[in-house]
Design an enzyme around this catalytic site. Structure first.
Site, mmCIF file in Angstrom:
data_model
loop_
_atom_site.group_PDB
_atom_site.id
_atom_site.type_symbol
_atom_site.label_atom_id
_atom_site.label_comp_id
_atom_site.label_asym_id
_atom_site.label_seq_id
_atom_site.Cartn_x
_atom_site.Cartn_y
_atom_site.Cartn_z
ATOM 1 C CG ASP A 139 -16.423 -11.300 -5.312
ATOM 2 O OD1 ASP A 139 -15.508 -10.118 -5.256
ATOM 3 O OD2 ASP A 139 -17.125 -11.776 -6.078
ATOM 4 C CB SER A 140 -18.440 -8.136 -3.064
ATOM 5 O OG SER A 140 -18.642 -8.505 -4.282
ATOM 6 C CB CYS B 224 -13.001 -9.136 -4.546
ATOM 7 S SG CYS B 224 -13.985 -7.398 -4.526
ATOM 8 C CD GLU C 193 -23.540 -10.901 -6.511
ATOM 9 O OE1 GLU C 193 -24.759 -11.422 -5.761
ATOM 10 O OE2 GLU C 193 -22.520 -11.084 -6.554
ATOM 11 C CB CYS D 25 -15.178 -6.442 -11.853
ATOM 12 S SG CYS D 25 -16.459 -6.735 -10.622
ATOM 13 C CG HIS E 250 -19.415 -9.782 -9.791
ATOM 14 N ND1 HIS E 250 -18.754 -9.514 -8.921
ATOM 15 C CD2 HIS E 250 -20.572 -10.289 -9.293
ATOM 16 C CE1 HIS E 250 -19.347 -9.922 -7.589
ATOM 17 N NE2 HIS E 250 -20.637 -10.283 -7.821
HETATM 18 N N1 DGL Z 1 -16.361 -8.972 -7.733
HETATM 19 C C1 DGL Z 1 -15.624 -7.720 -7.247
HETATM 20 C C2 DGL Z 1 -14.564 -7.159 -7.939
HETATM 21 O O1 DGL Z 1 -13.936 -7.922 -8.513
HETATM 22 C C3 DGL Z 1 -16.413 -6.893 -6.558
HETATM 23 C C4 DGL Z 1 -17.587 -6.219 -7.270
HETATM 24 C C5 DGL Z 1 -18.762 -5.511 -6.246
HETATM 25 O O2 DGL Z 1 -19.002 -6.117 -5.213
HETATM 26 O O3 DGL Z 1 -19.093 -4.172 -6.830
HETATM 27 O O4 DGL Z 1 -14.609 -5.962 -7.962
#
Ligand code: DGL
Length: 266
Positions: free
Chosen positions: A10-11, A73, A152, A184, A186
Protein backbone atom coordinates in the site's frame (compact mmCIF):
# COMPACT_ATOMS: atom_id res chain seq x y z
CA UNK A 1 11.35 -26.47 2.24
CA UNK A 2 11.31 -22.66 2.33
CA UNK A 3 7.81 -21.19 2.44
CA UNK A 4 7.19 -18.64 -0.28
CA UNK A 5 5.56 -15.49 1.08
CA UNK A 6 2.56 -13.46 -0.07
CA UNK A 7 3.55 -9.87 -0.91
CA UNK A 8 1.16 -7.11 0.20
CA UNK A 9 1.58 -3.41 -0.47
CA UNK A 10 0.00 0.00 0.00
CA UNK A 11 1.06 3.65 -0.11
CA UNK A 12 1.37 3.56 3.68
CA UNK A 13 -0.50 2.18 6.66
CA UNK A 14 -3.92 1.58 5.06
CA UNK A 15 -3.03 -1.83 3.63
CA UNK A 16 -2.51 -3.06 7.19
CA UNK A 17 -6.32 -3.39 7.38
CA UNK A 18 -6.01 -6.02 4.62
CA UNK A 19 -2.89 -7.56 6.18
CA UNK A 20 -4.78 -8.05 9.46
CA UNK A 21 -7.54 -10.00 7.67
CA UNK A 22 -4.95 -12.05 5.76
CA UNK A 23 -3.13 -13.00 8.95
CA UNK A 24 -6.39 -14.10 10.54
CA UNK A 25 -7.57 -16.11 7.52
CA UNK A 26 -4.17 -17.58 6.61
CA UNK A 27 -2.18 -18.00 9.84
CA UNK A 28 0.38 -20.36 8.29
CA UNK A 29 1.41 -18.03 5.45
CA UNK A 30 4.56 -15.93 5.45
CA UNK A 31 3.67 -12.32 4.59
CA UNK A 32 5.81 -9.45 3.36
CA UNK A 33 4.22 -6.01 3.77
CA UNK A 34 5.53 -2.95 1.95
CA UNK A 35 4.33 0.54 2.98
CA UNK A 36 5.44 3.25 0.56
CA UNK A 37 5.76 5.88 3.28
CA UNK A 38 8.07 7.99 1.10
CA UNK A 39 5.34 8.54 -1.49
CA UNK A 40 2.08 8.53 0.49
CA UNK A 41 -0.53 9.74 -0.45
CA UNK A 42 -1.12 8.06 -3.80
CA UNK A 43 -4.67 9.38 -4.02
CA UNK A 44 -3.76 12.83 -5.34
CA UNK A 45 -0.97 11.63 -7.69
CA UNK A 46 -1.13 10.93 -11.41
CA UNK A 47 -1.74 7.50 -12.92
CA UNK A 48 1.85 7.55 -14.24
CA UNK A 49 3.34 8.23 -10.81
CA UNK A 50 1.19 5.62 -9.02
CA UNK A 51 2.03 3.05 -11.70
CA UNK A 52 5.75 3.81 -11.40
CA UNK A 53 5.74 3.43 -7.59
CA UNK A 54 3.64 0.26 -7.78
CA UNK A 55 5.87 -1.34 -10.42
CA UNK A 56 8.92 -0.61 -8.33
CA UNK A 57 7.35 -2.26 -5.27
CA UNK A 58 6.15 -5.26 -7.26
CA UNK A 59 9.66 -5.78 -8.63
CA UNK A 60 11.09 -5.63 -5.13
CA UNK A 61 8.51 -8.14 -3.85
CA UNK A 62 9.28 -10.45 -6.78
CA UNK A 63 12.97 -10.25 -5.88
CA UNK A 64 11.98 -11.57 -2.42
CA UNK A 65 10.53 -14.68 -4.10
CA UNK A 66 6.84 -14.08 -3.30
CA UNK A 67 4.28 -16.52 -4.73
CA UNK A 68 1.59 -13.87 -5.25
CA UNK A 69 0.96 -10.18 -4.62
CA UNK A 70 -2.02 -8.41 -3.06
CA UNK A 71 -2.39 -4.78 -4.07
CA UNK A 72 -3.83 -3.63 -0.72
CA UNK A 73 -4.44 -0.17 -2.13
CA UNK A 74 -7.56 0.89 -4.02
CA UNK A 75 -5.77 3.72 -5.82
CA UNK A 76 -3.03 1.43 -7.15
CA UNK A 77 -5.65 -1.24 -7.97
CA UNK A 78 -7.72 1.36 -9.86
CA UNK A 79 -4.84 2.98 -11.74
CA UNK A 80 -2.08 0.41 -12.14
CA UNK A 81 -3.48 -3.14 -11.97
CA UNK A 82 -3.54 -3.90 -15.74
CA UNK A 83 0.08 -2.70 -16.13
CA UNK A 84 1.22 -4.62 -13.05
CA UNK A 85 -0.43 -7.81 -14.32
CA UNK A 86 1.24 -7.40 -17.70
CA UNK A 87 4.72 -6.82 -16.28
CA UNK A 88 4.75 -9.15 -13.32
CA UNK A 89 5.55 -12.86 -13.25
CA UNK A 90 3.45 -13.79 -10.20
CA UNK A 91 -0.36 -13.61 -9.86
CA UNK A 92 -1.75 -10.30 -8.57
CA UNK A 93 -5.03 -9.66 -6.73
CA UNK A 94 -6.50 -6.16 -6.36
CA UNK A 95 -9.12 -4.87 -3.91
CA UNK A 96 -11.76 -3.27 -6.14
CA UNK A 97 -13.69 -6.19 -7.61
CA UNK A 98 -14.16 -8.15 -4.36
CA UNK A 99 -15.46 -4.99 -2.61
CA UNK A 100 -17.80 -4.08 -5.49
CA UNK A 101 -19.27 -7.61 -5.54
CA UNK A 102 -19.88 -7.53 -1.80
CA UNK A 103 -21.66 -4.14 -2.03
CA UNK A 104 -23.93 -5.30 -4.85
CA UNK A 105 -24.85 -8.39 -2.82
CA UNK A 106 -25.62 -6.23 0.22
CA UNK A 107 -27.74 -3.37 -1.17
CA UNK A 108 -31.52 -3.59 -0.71
CA UNK A 109 -32.52 -0.27 -2.32
CA UNK A 110 -30.06 -0.37 -5.26
CA UNK A 111 -28.25 2.77 -4.10
CA UNK A 112 -24.54 2.45 -3.38
CA UNK A 113 -22.01 5.13 -2.45
CA UNK A 114 -18.27 4.77 -2.92
CA UNK A 115 -15.82 6.66 -0.70
CA UNK A 116 -12.31 6.77 -2.13
CA UNK A 117 -9.29 8.85 -2.97
CA UNK A 118 -9.40 11.37 -5.81
CA UNK A 119 -7.53 8.92 -8.04
CA UNK A 120 -9.91 6.03 -7.33
CA UNK A 121 -13.02 8.17 -7.83
CA UNK A 122 -11.71 9.74 -11.06
CA UNK A 123 -10.79 6.33 -12.48
CA UNK A 124 -14.44 5.16 -12.19
CA UNK A 125 -13.07 1.68 -11.43
CA UNK A 126 -15.68 1.00 -8.71
CA UNK A 127 -18.56 2.28 -10.83
CA UNK A 128 -17.47 -0.02 -13.67
CA UNK A 129 -17.09 -3.03 -11.36
CA UNK A 130 -20.51 -2.39 -9.70
CA UNK A 131 -22.33 -1.89 -13.00
CA UNK A 132 -20.75 -5.06 -14.35
CA UNK A 133 -22.46 -6.96 -11.51
CA UNK A 134 -25.75 -5.05 -11.80
CA UNK A 135 -26.28 -2.28 -14.39
CA UNK A 136 -29.32 -0.88 -12.53
CA UNK A 137 -27.48 0.29 -9.41
CA UNK A 138 -27.47 4.06 -8.66
CA UNK A 139 -23.95 5.08 -7.69
CA UNK A 140 -22.60 8.16 -5.91
CA UNK A 141 -18.83 8.50 -5.67
CA UNK A 142 -17.28 10.80 -3.09
CA UNK A 143 -13.56 11.62 -2.84
CA UNK A 144 -12.39 12.03 0.78
CA UNK A 145 -8.76 13.19 0.39
CA UNK A 146 -8.36 14.33 4.02
CA UNK A 147 -9.16 10.90 5.45
CA UNK A 148 -5.73 9.46 4.53
CA UNK A 149 -3.66 12.10 6.39
CA UNK A 150 -5.98 11.73 9.42
CA UNK A 151 -5.00 8.04 9.57
CA UNK A 152 -1.33 8.56 8.73
CA UNK A 153 -1.11 11.21 11.50
CA UNK A 154 -3.10 9.10 13.99
CA UNK A 155 -5.71 11.90 14.22
CA UNK A 156 -8.71 9.61 13.88
CA UNK A 157 -10.19 10.42 17.29
CA UNK A 158 -9.84 14.22 17.09
CA UNK A 159 -12.99 16.40 16.81
CA UNK A 160 -11.62 17.70 13.47
CA UNK A 161 -11.95 14.19 12.03
CA UNK A 162 -15.68 14.12 12.81
CA UNK A 163 -16.23 17.56 11.22
CA UNK A 164 -14.43 16.46 8.06
CA UNK A 165 -16.44 13.23 7.92
CA UNK A 166 -19.73 15.13 8.33
CA UNK A 167 -18.80 17.36 5.41
CA UNK A 168 -17.79 14.54 3.04
CA UNK A 169 -20.69 12.29 3.99
CA UNK A 170 -23.46 14.88 3.45
CA UNK A 171 -23.60 13.92 -0.25
CA UNK A 172 -23.83 10.22 0.63
CA UNK A 173 -26.79 10.85 2.93
CA UNK A 174 -28.45 12.89 0.20
CA UNK A 175 -28.00 9.98 -2.23
CA UNK A 176 -29.90 7.73 0.25
CA UNK A 177 -27.37 4.95 -0.21
CA UNK A 178 -28.04 1.94 2.02
CA UNK A 179 -24.57 0.54 1.27
CA UNK A 180 -21.32 2.47 1.37
CA UNK A 181 -18.01 1.09 0.13
CA UNK A 182 -14.94 2.10 2.11
CA UNK A 183 -12.99 2.32 -1.16
CA UNK A 184 -9.61 3.10 0.36
CA UNK A 185 -7.78 0.73 2.66
CA UNK A 186 -7.11 3.57 5.10
CA UNK A 187 -10.84 4.21 5.68
CA UNK A 188 -11.71 1.13 7.81
CA UNK A 189 -9.60 2.79 10.52
CA UNK A 190 -12.30 5.53 10.54
CA UNK A 191 -15.17 3.02 10.34
CA UNK A 192 -16.73 3.77 13.75
CA UNK A 193 -16.83 7.48 13.03
CA UNK A 194 -18.23 7.01 9.50
CA UNK A 195 -20.91 4.68 10.93
CA UNK A 196 -21.77 7.30 13.55
CA UNK A 197 -22.32 9.96 10.85
CA UNK A 198 -24.28 7.71 8.46
CA UNK A 199 -26.40 5.88 11.04
CA UNK A 200 -27.02 2.20 11.78
CA UNK A 201 -29.26 1.58 8.75
CA UNK A 202 -26.29 2.00 6.37
CA UNK A 203 -24.04 -1.03 5.68
CA UNK A 204 -20.35 -0.23 5.40
CA UNK A 205 -18.39 -2.49 3.05
CA UNK A 206 -14.80 -3.00 4.06
CA UNK A 207 -13.04 -5.17 1.51
CA UNK A 208 -10.51 -6.72 3.94
CA UNK A 209 -12.39 -9.96 4.59
CA UNK A 210 -13.51 -10.49 1.00
CA UNK A 211 -9.98 -9.90 -0.25
CA UNK A 212 -8.60 -12.38 2.29
CA UNK A 213 -11.24 -14.87 1.10
CA UNK A 214 -10.26 -14.28 -2.55
CA UNK A 215 -6.60 -14.89 -1.68
CA UNK A 216 -7.47 -18.08 0.19
CA UNK A 217 -9.58 -19.37 -2.73
CA UNK A 218 -6.76 -18.63 -5.14
CA UNK A 219 -4.16 -20.44 -3.00
CA UNK A 220 -6.41 -23.46 -2.49
CA UNK A 221 -7.29 -23.72 -6.16
CA UNK A 222 -3.63 -23.61 -7.14
CA UNK A 223 -2.42 -25.89 -4.30
CA UNK A 224 -0.27 -23.08 -2.93
CA UNK A 225 -1.75 -22.82 0.58
CA UNK A 226 0.44 -23.49 3.61
CA UNK A 227 -1.23 -25.71 6.17
CA UNK A 228 1.27 -25.89 9.02
CA UNK A 229 3.62 -23.74 11.09
CA UNK A 230 3.18 -20.14 12.21
CA UNK A 231 3.47 -17.64 9.37
CA UNK A 232 6.19 -15.00 9.59
CA UNK A 233 5.58 -11.28 8.94
CA UNK A 234 8.29 -9.07 7.43
CA UNK A 235 7.61 -5.35 7.06
CA UNK A 236 9.33 -2.78 4.84
CA UNK A 237 8.78 0.97 4.58
CA UNK A 238 10.32 3.26 1.97
CA UNK A 239 10.94 6.06 4.51
CA UNK A 240 11.20 6.56 8.29
CA UNK A 241 10.74 2.93 9.39
CA UNK A 242 10.70 3.88 13.10
CA UNK A 243 7.64 6.10 12.63
CA UNK A 244 6.01 3.45 10.46
CA UNK A 245 6.60 0.83 13.13
CA UNK A 246 5.06 2.98 15.87
CA UNK A 247 1.91 3.78 13.91
CA UNK A 248 1.59 0.27 12.44
CA UNK A 249 1.63 -1.24 15.93
CA UNK A 250 -1.35 1.01 16.90
CA UNK A 251 -3.28 -0.05 13.81
CA UNK A 252 -2.53 -3.76 13.93
CA UNK A 253 -2.95 -3.86 17.72
CA UNK A 254 0.04 -6.13 17.54
CA UNK A 255 3.73 -5.58 18.03
CA UNK A 256 5.90 -5.45 14.93
CA UNK A 257 9.45 -6.25 15.91
CA UNK A 258 11.26 -4.67 12.97
CA UNK A 259 10.42 -2.45 10.03
CA UNK A 260 13.17 -2.53 7.42
CA UNK A 261 14.02 0.48 5.27
CA UNK A 262 13.79 -0.17 1.53
CA UNK A 263 14.13 2.91 -0.64
CA UNK A 264 12.48 2.84 -4.06
CA UNK A 265 14.07 3.94 -7.31
CA UNK A 266 10.94 5.66 -8.64
N1 DGL B 1 -4.81 3.22 1.00
C1 DGL B 1 -4.80 3.59 -0.35
C2 DGL B 1 -6.07 3.29 -1.08
O1 DGL B 1 -6.66 2.28 -0.77
C3 DGL B 1 -4.07 4.85 -0.74
C4 DGL B 1 -4.40 6.10 -0.06
C5 DGL B 1 -3.45 7.21 -0.50
O2 DGL B 1 -2.25 6.97 -0.43
O3 DGL B 1 -3.93 8.25 -0.92
O4 DGL B 1 -6.46 3.97 -1.98
Amino acid sequence: MIKKAIGVFDSGLGGLTILKALRRALPHENLIYFGDSANVPYGSKSKQAVTRFSLDIVRFLESQGVKMIVVACNTASALALPTLRKQCRVPIIGVIEPGARKAVASTQNGRIAVLGTEGTVKSNAYAAAILKCNPRIHIKQQACPLFVPLVEENWTKKPAALLIAQDYLASVRKHRADTVILGCTHYPVLKKMIARVLGPEVTLVDSAQVVAQAVQNFLQKNHLQETAGKGKLTVYASDDPARFKRLAACLLADKITTVHLKKLNA
